[in-house]
Design an enzyme around this catalytic site. Structure first.
Site, PDB file in Angstrom:
ATOM      1  N   ARG A 171       0.870  -1.182   0.000  1.00 25.90           N
ATOM      2  CA  ARG A 171       0.000   0.000   0.000  1.00 25.90           C
ATOM      3  C   ARG A 171       0.903   1.227   0.000  1.00 25.90           C
ATOM      4  NH1 ARG A 171      -0.299   2.470   4.937  1.00 25.90           N
ATOM      5  NH2 ARG A 171       0.689   1.363   6.656  1.00 25.90           N
ATOM      6  N   ARG A 175      -2.125  11.172   1.925  1.00 22.53           N
ATOM      7  CA  ARG A 175      -2.848  12.043   2.864  1.00 22.53           C
ATOM      8  C   ARG A 175      -3.383  13.225   2.090  1.00 22.53           C
ATOM      9  NH1 ARG A 175       1.518  12.319   7.610  1.00 22.53           N
ATOM     10  NH2 ARG A 175       1.627  10.107   8.086  1.00 22.53           N
ATOM     11  N   ARG A 248      20.099  -6.112   2.554  1.00 26.52           N
ATOM     12  CA  ARG A 248      20.637  -4.930   1.903  1.00 26.52           C
ATOM     13  C   ARG A 248      21.532  -4.237   2.917  1.00 26.52           C
ATOM     14  NH1 ARG A 248      21.191  -4.312  -3.145  1.00 26.52           N
ATOM     15  NH2 ARG A 248      20.926  -2.058  -3.067  1.00 26.52           N
ATOM     16  N   ARG A 279      19.761   9.406   0.103  1.00 23.09           N
ATOM     17  CA  ARG A 279      19.373  10.597   0.865  1.00 23.09           C
ATOM     18  C   ARG A 279      20.576  11.236   1.530  1.00 23.09           C
ATOM     19  NH1 ARG A 279      15.930   8.178   6.057  1.00 23.09           N
ATOM     20  NH2 ARG A 279      17.556   6.815   6.868  1.00 23.09           N
ATOM     21  N   GLU A 299      23.858   8.600   2.109  1.00 24.51           N
ATOM     22  CA  GLU A 299      23.602   7.170   2.268  1.00 24.51           C
ATOM     23  C   GLU A 299      23.551   6.489   0.904  1.00 24.51           C
ATOM     24  OE1 GLU A 299      20.294   6.215   4.749  1.00 24.51           O
ATOM     25  OE2 GLU A 299      20.857   7.665   6.302  1.00 24.51           O
ATOM     26  N   TYR A 347      12.557  -6.612   9.944  1.00 25.83           N
ATOM     27  CA  TYR A 347      12.806  -5.181  10.126  1.00 25.83           C
ATOM     28  C   TYR A 347      11.940  -4.672  11.270  1.00 25.83           C
ATOM     29  CZ  TYR A 347      13.264  -0.214   9.578  1.00 25.83           C
ATOM     30  OH  TYR A 347      13.507   1.106   9.837  1.00 25.83           O
ATOM     31  N   ASP A 349      10.958  -1.311  13.813  1.00 24.04           N
ATOM     32  CA  ASP A 349      11.093   0.051  14.303  1.00 24.04           C
ATOM     33  C   ASP A 349      11.557  -0.035  15.755  1.00 24.04           C
ATOM     34  OD1 ASP A 349      10.360   1.457  12.020  1.00 24.04           O
ATOM     35  OD2 ASP A 349       8.223   1.314  12.476  1.00 24.04           O
TER      36      ASP A 349
END
Length: 372
Positions: A171, A175, A248, A279, A299, A347, A349
């Site tokens: 997805r 916004r 990665r 970035r 990066e 992964y 957070d």
């Protein structure tokens, strides 16, 4: 047995588990291969600026208990993550919101933006997306995909979007408000003085040895602890006997610049494929710094090979199947707890890492708190 627990890895999972073990009176030894604690959230002061050595880490959560837990160890500022994206000579706000759409199509209302996106999706007529490109086009339309998704994604994964599976983009958050806050979470901020201080406080009461390779250490100290908490790579623990899982990696180029403000924002993504880095981070903006100099990090995403630093697990079907086989081996290791991003090939957070470590500790110390 000299210790109750040997914790391999002084990152967030290991540090939280160590803190909970010490709180229950356990004797803990923590090892880390690197020459510092903190894992990937390690911050180092340069020119009075807390530099995120392994990429930007913005703490965010909707879990009040986790927010209160981490606030025991540091005071957090009110930083709001509002990255921007540069495509060629165009600048856009992220996440995709009305500021993005207004700049892209010279429109003002949510209805206009929705109609524009739907018009592009209808023109493409993609019914069953066969790859990431088709999936993204069917969700975002051509303009958003070409300018803000395609190049950045190909740099991150090191391959053409048509060669990537569609499930990577399940997805895309749109916004239809003029709100540049990247996260929806209720709590968000950066620890004042950096993340390293948080880990230092969590590890109080433990013996910590950095610059120590666990696999060499255990050859001479196989009986040093009753139980091991392993937060390294699960496939490395088993000497890659089933094959290596894929990751990665990321390479950082960090430099001090003799100017007060280089890019005006902490995080700037470069979405054009021709720009080699993904970035640039300007670290001082995480803490609203006013220092006379600034520190930036570029990066570069890269393919991972054994011996390199793994960052992001490649959770495709092939790797998930291989991980499940390693997981089966791990369940037979009665005195080892596998945790964290590398130990669970997932992964995380930061708030989810803390929650997982607390859950592992609660399970381990259930009942009297004396379980070994």
């Amino acid at each position: 047995m000299k210790y109750d627990y040997l914790i391999v890895g002084a990152g967030l999972f290991g540090a939280v588990f160590a803190r909970e073990a010490v709180r229950r009176g356990k004797k803990v030894l923590v090892l880390d291969r690197r020459d510092h604690i903190g894992g990937n959230i390690y911050t180092k002061e340069t020119e009075g600026i807390q530099v995120h050595q392994y990429g930007a880490h913005i703490f965010h959560t909707s879990d009040k208990k986790i927010w209160e837990y981490v606030n025991q160890f540091a005071e957090f500022n009110n930083y709001i993550n509002s990255p921007i994206a540069i495509y060629k000579d165009e600048l856009y706000n992220l996440p995709f919101n009305m500021n993005t759409f207004s700049k892209m199509w010279n429109i003002r209302t949510p209805r206009e933006a929705q109609e524009k996106i739907q018009e592009q999706i209808r023109e493409l007529n993609i019914t069953e997306p066969k790859n990431l490109e088709e999936q993204a086009l069917s969700l975002a339309g051509r303009d958003v995909y070409e300018k803000l998704i395609k190049g950045y994604t190909e740099k991150q994964w090191g391959r053409d979007c048509r060669e990537l599976p569609s499930f990577i983009i399940k997805r895309l958050p749109f916004r239809f408000t003029y709100d540049n806050n990247y996260f929806n979470d209720r709590f968000q901020g950066i620890p004042m003085g950096g993340y390293t201080r948080i880990v230092e406080k969590m590890l109080e009461g433990c013996e910590v040895r950095t610059g120590t390779d666990y696999f060499k250490f255990r050859k001479e100290h196989s009986e040093i602890a009753e139980k091991i908490v392993f937060t390294g790579m699960i496939d490395e623990y088993f000497d890659y006997r089933l094959g290596a899982l894929e990751y990665r990696s990321v390479r950082f180029e960090t430099e001090v610049l003799d100017c007060e403000n280089y890019q005006g924002n902490a995080v700037v993504n470069y979405t054009d494929r021709e720009v080699p880095y993904t970035r640039i981070i300007e670290h001082k903006h995480f803490e609203f710094g006013k220092q006379p100099k600034t520190v930036i990090s570029r990066e570069y995403s890269s393919e991972w090979k054994v011996g390199m630093e793994p960052y992001y697990p490649v959770n495709d079907e092939k790797n998930n199947e291989l991980y499940s086989r390693y997981r089966a081996l791990a369940e037979k290791e009665n005195n080892v707890i596998f945790g964290g991003r590398l130990g669970q090939y997932k992964y995380y957070d930061m708030d989810k890492v803390i929650a997982a470590a607390l859950e592992a500790a609660e399970h381990e110390f259930a009942g009297t708190g004396e379980k070994k």
